[in-house]
Scaffold this active site. Structure first.
Site, short mmCIF file in Angstrom:
data_model
loop_
_atom_site.label_atom_id
_atom_site.label_comp_id
_atom_site.label_asym_id
_atom_site.label_seq_id
_atom_site.Cartn_x
_atom_site.Cartn_y
_atom_site.Cartn_z
N LYS A 47 0.85 -5.69 15.30
CA LYS A 47 0.68 -4.41 15.99
C LYS A 47 -0.38 -3.60 15.27
O LYS A 47 -0.16 -3.09 14.17
CB LYS A 47 1.99 -3.60 16.02
N GLU A 122 2.09 -1.89 1.85
CA GLU A 122 0.83 -1.47 1.23
C GLU A 122 0.60 -0.04 1.71
O GLU A 122 0.24 0.18 2.87
CB GLU A 122 -0.33 -2.35 1.70
N GLU A 251 -2.49 12.72 -0.74
CA GLU A 251 -3.59 11.87 -0.29
C GLU A 251 -4.37 12.62 0.80
O GLU A 251 -3.83 12.87 1.88
CB GLU A 251 -3.03 10.56 0.27
P1 NAD Z 1 0.38 5.37 9.65
O1 NAD Z 1 1.49 5.18 8.68
O2 NAD Z 1 0.38 6.59 10.48
O3 NAD Z 1 0.32 4.15 10.70
C1 NAD Z 1 0.20 2.81 10.25
C2 NAD Z 1 0.74 1.88 11.32
O4 NAD Z 1 2.14 2.12 11.45
C3 NAD Z 1 0.15 2.09 12.72
O5 NAD Z 1 0.00 0.85 13.35
C4 NAD Z 1 1.22 2.91 13.41
O6 NAD Z 1 1.20 2.75 14.81
C5 NAD Z 1 2.48 2.31 12.81
N1 NAD Z 1 3.69 3.14 12.87
C6 NAD Z 1 3.78 4.48 12.92
N2 NAD Z 1 5.08 4.87 12.95
C7 NAD Z 1 5.82 3.74 12.91
C8 NAD Z 1 7.23 3.46 12.90
N3 NAD Z 1 8.13 4.44 12.94
N4 NAD Z 1 7.63 2.18 12.82
C9 NAD Z 1 6.73 1.17 12.75
N5 NAD Z 1 5.39 1.37 12.77
C10 NAD Z 1 4.94 2.63 12.85
O7 NAD Z 1 -0.96 5.23 8.81
P2 NAD Z 1 -2.47 5.44 9.33
O8 NAD Z 1 -2.73 6.89 9.49
O9 NAD Z 1 -2.74 4.52 10.47
O10 NAD Z 1 -3.30 4.87 8.09
C11 NAD Z 1 -3.62 5.61 6.97
C12 NAD Z 1 -2.66 5.34 5.82
O11 NAD Z 1 -2.66 3.95 5.51
C13 NAD Z 1 -3.08 6.03 4.54
O12 NAD Z 1 -1.95 6.57 3.88
C14 NAD Z 1 -3.68 4.91 3.71
O13 NAD Z 1 -3.67 5.13 2.32
C15 NAD Z 1 -2.82 3.76 4.10
N6 NAD Z 1 -3.51 2.50 3.82
C16 NAD Z 1 -3.05 1.72 2.80
C17 NAD Z 1 -3.72 0.54 2.48
C18 NAD Z 1 -3.24 -0.36 1.36
O14 NAD Z 1 -3.69 -1.50 1.31
N7 NAD Z 1 -2.37 0.10 0.49
C19 NAD Z 1 -4.85 0.16 3.21
C20 NAD Z 1 -5.30 1.00 4.23
C21 NAD Z 1 -4.62 2.16 4.53
#
Ligand code: NAD
Length: 347
Positions: A47, A122, A251
């Site tokens: 997803k 992650e 962040e």
């Molecule tokens: P997010 O947590 O809003 O969303 C990430 C994913 O989770 C999306 O696909 C979203 O649709 C899904 N999601 C949202 N709510 C959910 C739920 N209740 N259950 C299951 N899935 C759900 O994050 P974002 O805004 O898309 O990305 C930015 C974040 O990702 C930042 O905090 C960044 O640091 C982190 N990130 C971490 C890494 C790593 O390798 N550690 C890499 C890239 C980004």
């Protein structure tokens, strides 16, 4: 064990892997999950983030064209709170691998726990970038610029907290600000562009919110919101910011660096570790002993010495604390995406 028995380990596929990815590097982060999961014999339900759906669908189409049988790699599009939640709660999910924010990571871990499905998380970061006085300043400035301003700071690994040893503090800040000022804002499709706009309006509102909330005394040496109705935020360098300010603890996920001086190595380590996050850190020094000593004391999943974001796919990747649970990469992916089985054969 009695002598003569033959004991060995079979790494069997875990089964169905649910992979959930964020929007900031969609294709790359999706392949980091999909490739090892498939290589270890699993099927995958991927997803992507709702903001960046198309590369996952294209990846699946290419996989089908290349002969991957139907049902092996499945892409499900949709809003996280709805579709993501359904996937992580499904008892047929044998593994859940998630990359995204720490807040969502907690929800995902709780959902997977209901089915006792192992999770790999992650999550976010607030990474420290430690500049020692004995470093090569050209190297330190160049990598520090890349570490916080690349992809407009929308990078989990971003070096957002820069700690500089006092003897080189003034010179580093002057060079860092000059380099930041030279970065060219523009259309990301133009090869001459260094920094594009932030990814969406809501994210732009979040990042610019930190500028409205700066504590008294904080100085903006360069950058700030473009202020022209676009989603651009210029490369920003802040100094004289108290460590408990939101911009230092949360962040930001934008092109915003906070630079803070320190006197001793011990003080640098204390400042660097004063965060709930622990994804990665950087150390700039020309002394190998100093590099090893500091790397050993930093609380982080990865420490880069005199560089940033150089990824060896065989090395473990992941974070501690609010930055996640588990490691992926190389044999660490094998441990997560398989069910190791011990077989002991009577001679
Ligand atoms: P997010 O947590 O809003 O969303 C990430 C994913 O989770 C999306 O696909 C979203 O649709 C899904 N999601 C949202 N709510 C959910 C739920 N209740 N259950 C299951 N899935 C759900 O994050 P974002 O805004 O898309 O990305 C930015 C974040 O990702 C930042 O905090 C960044 O640091 C982190 N990130 C971490 C890494 C790593 O390798 N550690 C890499 C890239 C980004």
């Amino acid at each position: 064990m009695p002598t003569g028995h033959h004991a060995f380990c079979r790494y069997e596929p875990a089964g169905v892997v649910v992979a959930i990815a964020p929007w900031n590097f969609p294709l790359m982060l999706e392949t980091w999950k999909v490739a090892p999961a498939l290589a270890w014999g699993n099927t995958v339900v991927l997803k992507p983030a709702e903001q960046s759906p198309s590369s996952a669908t294209r990846l699946a189409r290419l996989a089908t064209a290349a002969g991957l049988p139907d049902g092996v790699l499945n892409v499900v599009q949709g809003v996280g709170e709805e579709v993501g939640a359904v996937l992580t709660l499904d008892p047929r999910a044998d593994r859940v691998t998630f990359t995204g924010s720490s807040a969502t990571g907690r929800t995902v871990a709780a959902a997977a726990a209901a089915n006792l499905a192992p999770v790999s998380l992650e999550l976010g970061g607030k990474s420290a970038n430690v500049i020692m006085a004995d470093c090569d300043l050209d190297v330190a400035v160049e990598w520090s610029v890349r570490a916080i301003f690349g992809n407009a700071g929308q990078v989990c690994l971003a070096g957002s907290r820069v700690f500089v040893q006092r003897p080189v503090y003034d010179e580093f800040v002057a060079r860092f600000v000059a380099a930041a000022d030279q970065l060219r804002l523009g259309d990301p499709r133009d090869p001459a562009t260094s920094i594009g706009p932030l990814a969406n309006e809501e994210h732009h509102r979040k990042v610019t919110g930190y500028f409205h909330d700066l504590p008294a005394g904080a100085k903006v040496l360069c950058g700030g919101p473009a202020g022209d109705g676009t989603w651009f935020v210029r490369p920003t360098v802040l100094v004289d910011v108290p460590p408990d300010a939101r911009v230092c603890t949360e962040e930001v996920f934008g092109p915003v660096a906070v630079v803070t001086p320190f006197a001793t190595e011990g003080e640098a380590v204390t400042l660097a570790n004063a965060t709930r996050y622990g994804l990665n850190a950087m150390v700039f020094t020309e002394h190998l002993r100093t590099a090893h000593r500091i790397a050993g004391r930093l609380r982080a999943g990865t420490v880069w010495v005199n560089c940033f974001n150089v990824r060896d796919m065989r090395a473990p990747f992941g974070g501690v604390g609010d930055s996640g649970i588990g490691r992926e990469g190389g044999t660490f992916s094998r441990e997560f995406f398989t069910e190791p089985k011990a077989v002991v054969v009577e001679p």
